[in-house]
Design a protein around this motif. Structure first.
Motif, PDB file in Angstrom:
ATOM      1  N   VAL A  64       0.793  -1.335  -0.153  1.00 42.53           N
ATOM      2  CA  VAL A  64      -0.195  -0.340  -0.298  1.00 42.53           C
ATOM      3  C   VAL A  64       0.742   1.561   0.146  1.00 42.53           C
ATOM      4  N   THR A  65       2.145   1.177  -0.169  1.00 41.65           N
ATOM      5  CA  THR A  65       3.008   2.004  -0.188  1.00 41.65           C
ATOM      6  C   THR A  65       3.237   2.430  -1.514  1.00 41.65           C
ATOM      7  N   GLU A  66       2.614   1.931  -2.239  1.00 43.34           N
ATOM      8  CA  GLU A  66       3.484   1.994  -3.900  1.00 43.34           C
ATOM      9  C   GLU A  66       2.400   3.165  -4.506  1.00 43.34           C
ATOM     10  N   GLY A  67       1.034   3.184  -4.216  1.00 37.78           N
ATOM     11  CA  GLY A  67       0.281   4.098  -4.524  1.00 37.78           C
ATOM     12  C   GLY A  67      -1.121   3.530  -5.628  1.00 37.78           C
ATOM     13  N   GLU A  68      -1.981   4.565  -5.901  1.00 37.03           N
ATOM     14  CA  GLU A  68      -3.189   4.152  -6.197  1.00 37.03           C
ATOM     15  C   GLU A  68      -3.056   3.790  -7.620  1.00 37.03           C
ATOM     16  N   GLU A  69      -2.132   3.871  -8.691  1.00 35.05           N
ATOM     17  CA  GLU A  69      -2.034   4.837  -9.975  1.00 35.05           C
ATOM     18  C   GLU A  69      -1.137   2.647 -10.617  1.00 35.05           C
ATOM     19  N   LYS A  70      -0.662   2.494  -9.962  1.00 37.06           N
ATOM     20  CA  LYS A  70      -0.303   1.382 -10.436  1.00 37.06           C
ATOM     21  C   LYS A  70      -0.459   0.484 -11.410  1.00 37.06           C
ATOM     22  N   PRO A  71      -1.360   0.143 -11.522  1.00 39.04           N
ATOM     23  CA  PRO A  71      -2.206  -0.860 -12.446  1.00 39.04           C
ATOM     24  C   PRO A  71      -2.581  -0.348 -13.589  1.00 39.04           C
ATOM     25  N   TYR A  72      -2.104   0.859 -13.536  1.00 43.28           N
ATOM     26  CA  TYR A  72      -2.540   1.115 -14.928  1.00 43.28           C
ATOM     27  C   TYR A  72      -1.221   1.926 -15.439  1.00 43.28           C
ATOM     28  N   LYS A  73       0.052   1.665 -14.419  1.00 47.55           N
ATOM     29  CA  LYS A  73       1.339   1.805 -14.992  1.00 47.55           C
ATOM     30  C   LYS A  73       2.340   0.847 -15.061  1.00 47.55           C
ATOM     31  N   TYR A  74       1.577  -0.409 -14.514  1.00 45.83           N
ATOM     32  CA  TYR A  74       2.561  -1.880 -14.944  1.00 45.83           C
ATOM     33  C   TYR A  74       1.642  -2.637 -15.797  1.00 45.83           C
ATOM     34  N   PRO A  75       1.090  -2.272 -16.895  1.00 44.23           N
ATOM     35  CA  PRO A  75      -0.772  -3.055 -16.406  1.00 44.23           C
ATOM     36  C   PRO A  75      -0.257  -4.532 -17.057  1.00 44.23           C
ATOM     37  N   VAL A  76       0.836  -4.823 -17.864  1.00 48.63           N
ATOM     38  CA  VAL A  76       1.456  -6.135 -17.954  1.00 48.63           C
ATOM     39  C   VAL A  76       1.505  -7.348 -16.677  1.00 48.63           C
ATOM     40  N   MET A  77       2.054  -6.566 -15.381  1.00 47.03           N
ATOM     41  CA  MET A  77       2.551  -7.258 -14.334  1.00 47.03           C
ATOM     42  C   MET A  77       0.392  -7.198 -14.191  1.00 47.03           C
ATOM     43  N   PHE A  78      -0.024  -6.641 -13.939  1.00 46.38           N
ATOM     44  CA  PHE A  78      -1.153  -6.824 -12.981  1.00 46.38           C
ATOM     45  C   PHE A  78      -2.490  -7.802 -14.192  1.00 46.38           C
ATOM     46  N   ARG A  79      -2.723  -7.331 -14.940  1.00 44.09           N
ATOM     47  CA  ARG A  79      -3.238  -8.128 -16.155  1.00 44.09           C
ATOM     48  C   ARG A  79      -3.165  -9.826 -16.107  1.00 44.09           C
ATOM     49  N   SER A  80      -1.561  -9.969 -15.492  1.00 40.68           N
ATOM     50  CA  SER A  80      -0.992 -11.839 -15.185  1.00 40.68           C
ATOM     51  C   SER A  80      -1.319 -11.977 -14.113  1.00 40.68           C
ATOM     52  N   ALA A  81      -2.253 -11.359 -12.718  1.00 36.27           N
ATOM     53  CA  ALA A  81      -2.232 -11.805 -11.872  1.00 36.27           C
ATOM     54  C   ALA A  81      -3.172 -12.903 -11.693  1.00 36.27           C
ATOM     55  N   ASP A  82      -3.546 -14.148 -10.877  1.00 37.73           N
ATOM     56  CA  ASP A  82      -4.764 -14.476 -10.124  1.00 37.73           C
ATOM     57  C   ASP A  82      -5.129 -13.820  -8.573  1.00 37.73           C
ATOM     58  N   VAL A  83      -4.397 -13.684  -8.428  1.00 36.11           N
ATOM     59  CA  VAL A  83      -5.042 -12.855  -6.885  1.00 36.11           C
ATOM     60  C   VAL A  83      -4.115 -11.497  -6.584  1.00 36.11           C
ATOM     61  N   VAL A  84      -3.997 -11.115  -6.338  1.00 34.79           N
ATOM     62  CA  VAL A  84      -2.856  -9.596  -5.726  1.00 34.79           C
ATOM     63  C   VAL A  84      -3.796  -9.243  -4.569  1.00 34.79           C
ATOM     64  N   ALA A  85      -2.259  -9.900  -3.594  1.00 32.47           N
ATOM     65  CA  ALA A  85      -2.739  -9.832  -1.515  1.00 32.47           C
ATOM     66  C   ALA A  85      -1.483  -8.181  -1.700  1.00 32.47           C
ATOM     67  N   ILE A  86      -2.676  -7.681  -1.221  1.00 31.51           N
ATOM     68  CA  ILE A  86      -2.013  -6.020  -1.636  1.00 31.51           C
ATOM     69  C   ILE A  86      -2.247  -5.770  -0.278  1.00 31.51           C
ATOM     70  N   ASN A  87      -1.096  -4.953   0.322  1.00 29.75           N
ATOM     71  CA  ASN A  87      -0.305  -5.812   1.113  1.00 29.75           C
ATOM     72  C   ASN A  87       0.212  -4.268   2.279  1.00 29.75           C
ATOM     73  N   LYS A  88       0.624  -4.900   3.530  1.00 30.90           N
ATOM     74  CA  LYS A  88       0.884  -4.007   4.421  1.00 30.90           C
ATOM     75  C   LYS A  88       0.132  -3.072   4.860  1.00 30.90           C
ATOM     76  N   VAL A  89      -1.455  -3.639   4.987  1.00 25.93           N
ATOM     77  CA  VAL A  89      -2.308  -2.916   5.778  1.00 25.93           C
ATOM     78  C   VAL A  89      -2.248  -2.608   6.619  1.00 25.93           C
ATOM     79  N   ASP A  90      -1.896  -2.081   7.609  1.00 27.74           N
ATOM     80  CA  ASP A  90      -0.976  -2.049   9.004  1.00 27.74           C
ATOM     81  C   ASP A  90      -0.413  -0.685   8.436  1.00 27.74           C
ATOM     82  N   LEU A  91      -0.236  -0.361   7.349  1.00 29.45           N
ATOM     83  CA  LEU A  91       0.342   0.589   7.261  1.00 29.45           C
ATOM     84  C   LEU A  91      -1.096   1.952   6.568  1.00 29.45           C
TER      85      LEU A  91
END
Lengths: 224, 224
Positions: free
Chosen positions: A137-164
């Motif tokens: 969660v420290t990496e910002g909201e917009e990254k799926p659009y900036k790194y679409p190849v990676m995010f399109r390839s995911a079966d699951v995304v763990a949105i991590n460090k939510v304690d922060l």
């Protein structure tokens, strides 16, 4: 490496995994998103029920491999600086080179921790069953659009460090919406290795991957 | 791209920058380390005294380019997904393609914001004067050893998001020691775009790069 060559080796890996009845999860993220720490928590919970092995990919050092091995799982380390040109990702040939160091027949699940990089690893099929992306969660909201190849390839995304989250300006709903915009099919889990939030959910996902992958023996008519 | 070819183009870029009397800083980091936010703060402070232009590298989107342009600086965007194969880094040819969109003669400083990636950008000289790495304290203490090519190439490392330190287990002294182990010559600055910590220091570093780069006219004897 030529991608067609990679596909052929990935298919060979897939056959080896299928023959051993082992499910394989390729775990990818930016550097420092928390892959290793999350996996240590997951392995501690899965150990009593599943036989897990690890292929650890890093450019240099055995730091992460040692941390994972301390959880009791067998680890085959690939340092891409040794014989693989310091590559920024794992490819199918590198994974193949690690297989002889894991007793696949004695495992239910192989977890591949890829090199920390939100770009290149996504382009290389290594013969895996499923892909898990760990996103901090420290990496910002917009990254799926900036790194679409990676995010399109995911079966699951763990949105991590939510304690922060209380200490950040990160809008997690906006991130989840952006991720759905790029990959509507990916499951989304909120996780924190520090508080334990979501760890059981991610363990459940790992179990489901193994269960879906188990070869159900074909029913036959016996010998009447 | 063949690296020898890249070196030749980087040299051509260097000549173009020298002819225009412009200093060039290549800014690199993992995704989400805070490059763009930090640069927005820096540009706001440098604007009254230095003429700054930006080359923005992203695989896709104009999100960061738009944020930087909003500070009033001219921005030439390179999307590597358009004509550059979705590359995970900027190379000298991509930077060259952006130069015709910046009026170099009217600038003192060009800042290149590279693609978010802690591996590949380090391998490509683009003709820059100096390299700034932005590193987030959320990424862990051990990364200089895991990504040594990047950290060895830095002239300065901005250890960023220090406002989050009270909420992390990050040992900043250990990180700084690890970084010195890999690159004893790199300057280290602690920064936070949110609180303003270290922003004046990093502006001072940018000023020093420009001042060191200014072409001092060669004294001559006149025509006596």
């Amino acid at each position: 490496m030529i991608l067609g060559e990679n596909e052929r080796t990935a298919d060979a890996n897939r056959s080896a995994f299928a023959a051993a009845g082992v499910a394989v999860v390729n775990v990818m993220s930016s550097p420092g998103a928390g892959k290793t720490t999350l996996l240590c928590e997951v392995f501690a919970r899965l150990a009593p029920e599943l036989r897990v092995g690890v292929i650890e990919g890093d450019i240099e050092t055995a730091i992460d491999a040692d941390r994972l091995a301390a959880t009791g799982v067998p680890v085959a380390l690939i340092n891409t600086a040794n014989g693989f040109g310091g590559e920024c990702h794992l490819d199918a040939t590198m994974v193949r080179s690690a297989l002889e160091r894991l007793a696949l027949d004695d495992l239910d699940l192989v977890v591949i921790e890829n090199v920390g990089n939100l770009v290149c690893p996504a382009e290389f099929d290594v013969g895996e069953t499923a892909r898990l992306i760990v996103y901090s969660v420290t990496e910002g909201e917009e990254k799926p659009y900036k790194y679409p190849v990676m995010f399109r390839s995911a079966d699951v995304v763990a949105i991590n460090k939510v304690d922060l989250l209380p200490h950040l300006d990160f809008d997690i709903d906006a991130f989840e919406s952006n991720l759905r915009g790029v990959n509507p099919a990916a499951a989304q889990l909120r996780t924190s290795a520090r508080t334990g939030d979501g760890i059981e959910a991610i363990c459940g996902w790992f179990r489901s991957v193994v269960e879906a992958h188990v070869q159900v023996p074909t029913p036959h008519d016996g010998d009447e």
